[in-house]
Design a protein around this motif. Structure first.
Motif, PDB file in Angstrom:
ATOM      1  N   ASN A 178       0.844  -1.151  -0.178  1.00 21.85           N
ATOM      2  CA  ASN A 178      -0.071  -0.102   0.034  1.00 21.85           C
ATOM      3  C   ASN A 178       0.931   1.235  -0.056  1.00 21.85           C
ATOM      4  OD1 ASN A 178      -2.229   1.329  -0.135  1.00 21.85           O
ATOM      5  ND2 ASN A 178      -3.063   0.533   1.641  1.00 21.85           N
ATOM      6  N   THR A 179       1.795   1.478  -0.675  1.00 26.58           N
ATOM      7  CA  THR A 179       2.798   2.499  -0.749  1.00 26.58           C
ATOM      8  C   THR A 179       2.248   3.491  -1.739  1.00 26.58           C
ATOM      9  OG1 THR A 179       4.267   1.739  -2.292  1.00 26.58           O
ATOM     10  CG2 THR A 179       4.906   1.277  -0.006  1.00 26.58           C
ATOM     11  N   ASP A 196      -4.765  -8.247   8.476  1.00 24.77           N
ATOM     12  CA  ASP A 196      -4.443  -7.377   9.225  1.00 24.77           C
ATOM     13  C   ASP A 196      -3.646  -8.444  10.499  1.00 24.77           C
ATOM     14  OD1 ASP A 196      -4.096  -5.218  10.927  1.00 24.77           O
ATOM     15  OD2 ASP A 196      -5.984  -4.564  10.409  1.00 24.77           O
ATOM     16  N   ARG A 227       0.505  -7.441  22.024  1.00 23.75           N
ATOM     17  CA  ARG A 227      -0.781  -6.970  21.798  1.00 23.75           C
ATOM     18  C   ARG A 227      -0.768  -5.570  22.553  1.00 23.75           C
ATOM     19  NH1 ARG A 227      -6.601  -8.572  23.986  1.00 23.75           N
ATOM     20  NH2 ARG A 227      -5.679  -8.377  26.077  1.00 23.75           N
ATOM     21  N   SER A 228      -0.434  -5.632  23.839  1.00 26.10           N
ATOM     22  CA  SER A 228       0.008  -4.481  24.589  1.00 26.10           C
ATOM     23  C   SER A 228       0.725  -3.177  23.733  1.00 26.10           C
ATOM     24  CB  SER A 228       0.478  -4.559  25.978  1.00 26.10           C
ATOM     25  OG  SER A 228      -0.397  -4.942  26.763  1.00 26.10           O
ATOM     26  N   GLN A 231      -0.663  -1.448  20.909  1.00 29.27           N
ATOM     27  CA  GLN A 231      -1.717  -0.482  21.229  1.00 29.27           C
ATOM     28  C   GLN A 231      -0.887   0.920  21.528  1.00 29.27           C
ATOM     29  OE1 GLN A 231      -3.864  -2.136  24.428  1.00 29.27           O
ATOM     30  NE2 GLN A 231      -5.174  -2.728  23.502  1.00 29.27           N
ATOM     31  N   LEU A 232       0.432   0.962  21.515  1.00 32.22           N
ATOM     32  CA  LEU A 232       1.001   2.222  21.746  1.00 32.22           C
ATOM     33  C   LEU A 232       1.140   2.828  20.276  1.00 32.22           C
ATOM     34  CD1 LEU A 232       3.796   0.697  23.599  1.00 32.22           C
ATOM     35  CD2 LEU A 232       2.255   2.127  24.684  1.00 32.22           C
ATOM     36  N   GLU A 233       1.677   4.198  20.201  1.00 27.35           N
ATOM     37  CA  GLU A 233       1.774   4.885  18.981  1.00 27.35           C
ATOM     38  C   GLU A 233       3.125   4.867  18.608  1.00 27.35           C
ATOM     39  OE1 GLU A 233       0.459   9.038  18.860  1.00 27.35           O
ATOM     40  OE2 GLU A 233      -1.465   8.511  19.673  1.00 27.35           O
ATOM     41  N   LYS A 235       6.237   3.971  15.531  1.00 31.95           N
ATOM     42  CA  LYS A 235       6.670   4.066  14.245  1.00 31.95           C
ATOM     43  C   LYS A 235       6.251   2.792  13.465  1.00 31.95           C
ATOM     44  CE  LYS A 235      10.338   7.293  13.868  1.00 31.95           C
ATOM     45  NZ  LYS A 235      11.705   7.525  13.429  1.00 31.95           N
ATOM     46  N   TYR A 273      13.060   0.222  15.816  1.00 33.98           N
ATOM     47  CA  TYR A 273      13.678   1.645  15.924  1.00 33.98           C
ATOM     48  C   TYR A 273      13.872   1.875  17.651  1.00 33.98           C
ATOM     49  CZ  TYR A 273      11.830   2.589  11.397  1.00 33.98           C
ATOM     50  OH  TYR A 273      11.436   2.450  10.050  1.00 33.98           O
ATOM     51  N   GLN A 274      14.657   2.667  17.750  1.00 33.39           N
ATOM     52  CA  GLN A 274      15.366   2.991  19.091  1.00 33.39           C
ATOM     53  C   GLN A 274      14.323   3.681  19.655  1.00 33.39           C
ATOM     54  OE1 GLN A 274      18.113   1.512  20.146  1.00 33.39           O
ATOM     55  NE2 GLN A 274      17.328   2.404  22.079  1.00 33.39           N
ATOM     56  N   SER A 275      13.872   4.633  19.155  1.00 35.90           N
ATOM     57  CA  SER A 275      12.564   5.484  19.963  1.00 35.90           C
ATOM     58  C   SER A 275      11.501   4.642  20.360  1.00 35.90           C
ATOM     59  CB  SER A 275      12.379   6.715  18.834  1.00 35.90           C
ATOM     60  OG  SER A 275      11.612   6.298  17.768  1.00 35.90           O
ATOM     61  N   LYS A 279      10.262   3.845  23.968  1.00 43.19           N
ATOM     62  CA  LYS A 279       8.914   4.209  24.636  1.00 43.19           C
ATOM     63  C   LYS A 279       8.297   2.894  24.951  1.00 43.19           C
ATOM     64  CE  LYS A 279       6.004   7.123  21.849  1.00 43.19           C
ATOM     65  NZ  LYS A 279       5.745   7.527  20.818  1.00 43.19           N
ATOM     66  N   GLU A 283       6.880   1.986  29.122  1.00 40.04           N
ATOM     67  CA  GLU A 283       5.401   1.574  28.921  1.00 40.04           C
ATOM     68  C   GLU A 283       5.268   0.282  29.773  1.00 40.04           C
ATOM     69  OE1 GLU A 283       2.338   2.855  28.392  1.00 40.04           O
ATOM     70  OE2 GLU A 283       3.109   4.730  27.644  1.00 40.04           O
ATOM     71  N   LEU A 284       6.362  -0.710  29.543  1.00 38.95           N
ATOM     72  CA  LEU A 284       6.169  -1.781  30.008  1.00 38.95           C
ATOM     73  C   LEU A 284       6.461  -1.684  31.580  1.00 38.95           C
ATOM     74  CD1 LEU A 284       7.367  -4.278  27.418  1.00 38.95           C
ATOM     75  CD2 LEU A 284       5.181  -3.924  28.143  1.00 38.95           C
TER      76      LEU A 284
ATOM     77  N   LEU B 187       4.241  -5.349  35.203  1.00 43.59           N
ATOM     78  CA  LEU B 187       4.019  -5.908  33.885  1.00 43.59           C
ATOM     79  C   LEU B 187       2.674  -6.659  33.744  1.00 43.59           C
ATOM     80  CD1 LEU B 187       4.985  -6.558  30.872  1.00 43.59           C
ATOM     81  CD2 LEU B 187       6.160  -8.342  31.583  1.00 43.59           C
ATOM     82  N   ASP B 194      -4.932  -4.631  29.964  1.00 46.11           N
ATOM     83  CA  ASP B 194      -5.068  -4.598  28.794  1.00 46.11           C
ATOM     84  C   ASP B 194      -6.517  -5.710  28.363  1.00 46.11           C
ATOM     85  OD1 ASP B 194      -3.861  -2.470  27.934  1.00 46.11           O
ATOM     86  OD2 ASP B 194      -1.987  -3.959  27.416  1.00 46.11           O
ATOM     87  N   TYR B 254       1.687   8.582  10.244  1.00 42.09           N
ATOM     88  CA  TYR B 254       3.377   8.026  10.121  1.00 42.09           C
ATOM     89  C   TYR B 254       3.340   7.119   9.060  1.00 42.09           C
ATOM     90  CZ  TYR B 254       7.457   5.522  10.574  1.00 42.09           C
ATOM     91  OH  TYR B 254       8.513   5.089  10.262  1.00 42.09           O
ATOM     92  N   LYS B 259       4.522   6.312   2.852  1.00 42.77           N
ATOM     93  CA  LYS B 259       4.155   6.316   1.719  1.00 42.77           C
ATOM     94  C   LYS B 259       4.446   7.500   0.910  1.00 42.77           C
ATOM     95  CE  LYS B 259      -0.175   4.656   2.530  1.00 42.77           C
ATOM     96  NZ  LYS B 259      -1.662   4.736   2.372  1.00 42.77           N
ATOM     97  N   GLU B 358      14.695  11.279  16.910  1.00 45.48           N
ATOM     98  CA  GLU B 358      14.136  10.273  16.289  1.00 45.48           C
ATOM     99  C   GLU B 358      12.747  10.132  16.473  1.00 45.48           C
ATOM    100  OE1 GLU B 358      14.743   6.420  16.216  1.00 45.48           O
ATOM    101  OE2 GLU B 358      16.467   6.572  15.490  1.00 45.48           O
TER     102      GLU B 358
END
Lengths: 289, 476
Positions: A178-179, A196, A227-228, A231-233, A235, A273-275, A279, A283-284, B187, B194, B254, B259, B358
């Protein structure tokens, strides 16, 4: 029209036997593709088993898998057929003094000098084949036109040879990340399937099937943590293949029960990705209340 | 059957899905191969033939549910709701087995407290059949649906949920979870949470579906389908997005940037042939006995533009500025240099926040909190901001620079200083203005977008991601 499968249920069973766990939708589309003799366009996030689906269907039906990996700049000569110039040149040089041009011309545009590329290969095959056109969104719009004739009529026109019609209708899978938007014409010719990330239960089953020696408990934990994380935002969300890699890693390390510490140490297998890693570990470890 | 299908397809078209004649015929062909009693298979067969984009899936599902929903008596909106589904009756029987039998009427007879207890138990065990039954029961009791009332489904949903107090239930579930294990790690706690949240979410969806079904039974499918259309993320208006919609936008941006970057890189290389590359051609001719059968060309590498973004980040247009900065930086590889400035009535350069970072979301957040953009009172003053910009950075605009100005040009009746934009245009390659307001609002009240616009190479309405994406593509 093909009659490869008895029913949707049969497709599911068959795929299960080759260790591909399809859900209702996937099996339904594969079944229809066979019955209607139409190609399937498979879209979805990377690493959800799009390419694997074509491979598994080939394995299940005992067909040969022919794969066309698309890339930018793919053209007729790489996708369809090409004349073997070098061989033709040699042929002409050998015949230089004796034969007339007519003879040579008849001679050098024959099967011997044809290099079949995946698309023609799939059309001309005598045995059952599954054609996989991978990452079709990478080719330019002009090149898409190449595919149209094949996908609707299962035939190719080669100027020097005439029209080659398929002896049997192959099952065709096109995958796309889908690019870009594919052309309407291409979409119209295909059945559409969106794959999905699987639901929790199905993903757990996939982990249990694909990762040997994993305990029920660990598999359960793995898919819950994944799954947890999804749910995060982020990359890039962890794909099914990354979930499997992570599960295998944990098994190799002999971990039976994942705690936050171990999860954090092995996160780099799940996320690229490092970021994202930063993140997720934040969270965990902290109670996400 | 075919009539039913034709009606359904009309309905899809009404909901904005492009269904062509071929697809229509395919669908008719497809359902012949499907045993009709298998509702799921039927649905997937229609989806595979009619829906050719994932963005349309939600709309399809809604229309499908509305159109092919069972219009049985159990969905009648009535005061004495009778749950006559046989499967449900059985389920209730089995549920009642552990309570004293003989009360009759299943759930109706329960007190609200008992119902809440049932709900809690069902969520604890993740008992889906039970949750379905409870959703139905809750709608019946709490939503206060009356036949023919012209109220949207959201209102009923709100009423139902308010009575169930799901947040309270979640707290209770977590409490129980903590008590169960003596030492629960953070955890584990998070994973449990969740899990419960996803169960509650399922219940919520079930309740929504139930309300929809009842509304359909009351008003007919056509009337319902029209009220259910939600905008796609890329069509959400920047200026009036709700909190949920903003989250959806953030999630959508993102993949979109990826894309876009791919497309731009492609465009840059695509289809250009430069002059003949003589050396390369000769080298390849050797394999043909010296005949240059394969001419080789040099491919030009067009230079990438430099970008300066100057964005108004005052309240009304903050979201728009945020998304634009986000997008521009996400594809910064497509530009040779990106510099960004933000202003309200003062102006500050924020390029450094984005360099070597980043996580763009983080950078945008820092811009909002750390940039020094207030000069007097924190009301937009374009004139002053431009004035300062010209004085401090104006000389750094070169013929390679494209300047992008973001804002609604609502200047609070300050002086416009439009001469700055005029000067910019003299120095720069292009000057563009992006306005997040609909065109019809331009130049009304204190908006002076045209005054600036006369000095720009283009002024674009940019209300949603789709328009923003189109502009960025045009830019490079």
């Amino acid at each position: 029209m093909g009659e490869r499968f008895e029913s949707v249920g049969a497709v599911r069973e068959g795929l299960r036997d080759v260790a591909y766990l399809a859900d209702e939708g996937i099996a339904g589309v594969v079944y229809l593709a066979d019955r209607l003799g139409k190609p399937v366009l498979v879209e979805g996030p990377a690493g959800t088993g799009k390419t694997q689906l074509a491979k598994s269907v080939a394995e299940m039906t005992g067909a040969r898998l022919i794969r066309l990996q698309c890339y930018e700049g793919l053209d007729e000569s790489k996708a369809l057929y090409e004349w073997n110039y070098k061989k033709q040149l040699l042929r002409i040089q050998v015949e230089r003094n004796s034969a007339t041009w007519q003879e040579i011309e008849d001679d050098i545009f024959t099967e011997d000098f044809l290099l079949t590329r995946p698309l023609l290969e799939a059309i001309r095959a005598d045995e059952p084949v599954v054609l996989l056109i991978d990452e079709v969104d990478r080719v330019e719009v002009e090149t898409e036109a190449l595919l149209l004739e094949i996908l609707s009529d299962y035939q190719v026109s080669v100027p020097e040879l005439g029209t080659v019609v398929a002896k049997q209708i192959p099952l065709v899978f096109l995958t796309s990340n889908n690019t870009r938007e594919l052309s309407e014409a291409l979409k119209r010719r295909c059945l559409y399937l969106h794959v999905d990330y699987p639901h929790l239960d199905r993903e757990k089953e996939i982990v249990l099937t694909r990762v040997p020696d994993i305990s029920e408990h660990l598999a359960d934990q793995v898919v819950r943590i994944v799954r947890s994380i999804r749910q995060l935002e982020l990359k890039k969300h962890p794909s099914v293949s990354e979930t499997l890699d992570w599960a295998r890693t944990l098994v190799l390390l002999g971990i039976e029960n994942v705690d936050a510490e171990q999860a954090k140490e092995t996160l780099h297998i799940l996320l690229k990705y490092q970021s994202d890693i930063a993140k997720a570990s934040k969270e965990l470890s902290v109670n996400g209340a | 059957m075919l009539d039913l299908l034709a009606g359904f397809i009309q309905e899809l078209r009404a909901a904005g899905l492009p269904v062509s004649l071929t697809e229509n015929l395919d669908a008719m062909e497809a359902v012949k191969h499907i045993p009709l009693e298998d509702r799921d298979a039927f649905k997937y067969a229609l989806a595979a033939t009619l829906v050719k984009s994932n963005a349309h899936w939600k709309a399809f599902e809604t229309v499908f549910e509305v159109y092919f929903s069972m219009r049985g008596s159990e969905y009648r909106i009535s005061e004495d709701g009778d749950d006559s589904g046989a499967d449900l009756a059985e389920l209730l029987q089995s549920m009642m087995a552990d309570r004293e039998a003989g009360k009759g009427g299943g759930m109706e007879a329960m007190t609200p407290e008992e119902l809440a207890e049932m709900l809690y138990k069902a969520l604890m065990e993740g008992d889906e059949a039970m949750l379905k039954a409870l959703a139905r029961q809750a709608v019946q009791r709490f939503s206060g649906m009356e036949p023919g009332r012209p109220v949207g489904g959201t209102y009923y949903l709100y009423r139902t949920l308010r009575n169930l107090d799901l947040d309270g239930v979640l707290d209770r579930l977590m409490e129980a979870e903590r008590e169960q294990a003596d030492a629960i790690t953070p955890l584990e706690e998070r994973l449990a949470k969740d899990e419960f949240e996803s169960r509650i979410d399922k219940l919520r969806k079930e309740i929504e579906a139930e309300i929809r079904r009842r509304l359909v039974a009351d008003r007919g499918a056509e009337a319902m389908a029209k009220t259910l259309r939600k905008p796609l993320p890329e069509d959400i208006d920047f200026m009036h997005a709700s909190k949920d919609e903003l989250a959806a936008l953030r999630r959508a941006i993102y993949p979109l940037t990826r894309k876009l970057a791919v497309r731009l890189a492609r465009k840059r290389r695509h289809g250009r042939k430069g002059p003949l590359d003589f050396r390369n051609t000769v080298r390849h001719s050797l394999s043909y006995g010296g005949v240059p059968a394969e001419p080789k060309f040099r491919y030009p590498r067009p230079s990438k533009p430099e970008i300066m973004v100057i964005a108004d980040i005052s309240g009304s247009v903050a979201a728009f500025a945020r998304f634009t900065l986000h997008l521009v930086y996400a594809i910064s590889s497509q530009f040779s240099k990106v510099r960004s400035f933000v202003f309200i009535d003062g102006i500050d350069e924020v390029t450094r926040y984005f360099e070597g970072v980043e996580d763009i979301t983080e950078a945008v957040h820092r811009v909002n909190t750390e940039a020094d953009v207030v000069w007097v009172d924190g009301h937009s003053d374009y004139g002053h901001a431009f004035d300062v910009f010209w004085e401090r950075w104006g000389k750094e605009i070169t013929t390679k620079t494209s300047v992008i100005l973001l804002g609604d040009a609502r200047n609070n009746y300050h002086a416009s200083q439009a001469w700055v934009v005029q000067e910019m245009r003299k120095r720069a390659r292009h000057v563009f203005w992006l306005n997040p307001e609909p065109k019809s609002y331009w130049d009304t009240g204190d908006s002076i977008v045209s005054e600036y616009g006369t000095h720009c190479d283009g002024v674009f309405e940019c209300r949603n991601l789709k328009q923003l994406e189109r502009f960025v593509e045009h830019l490079s």
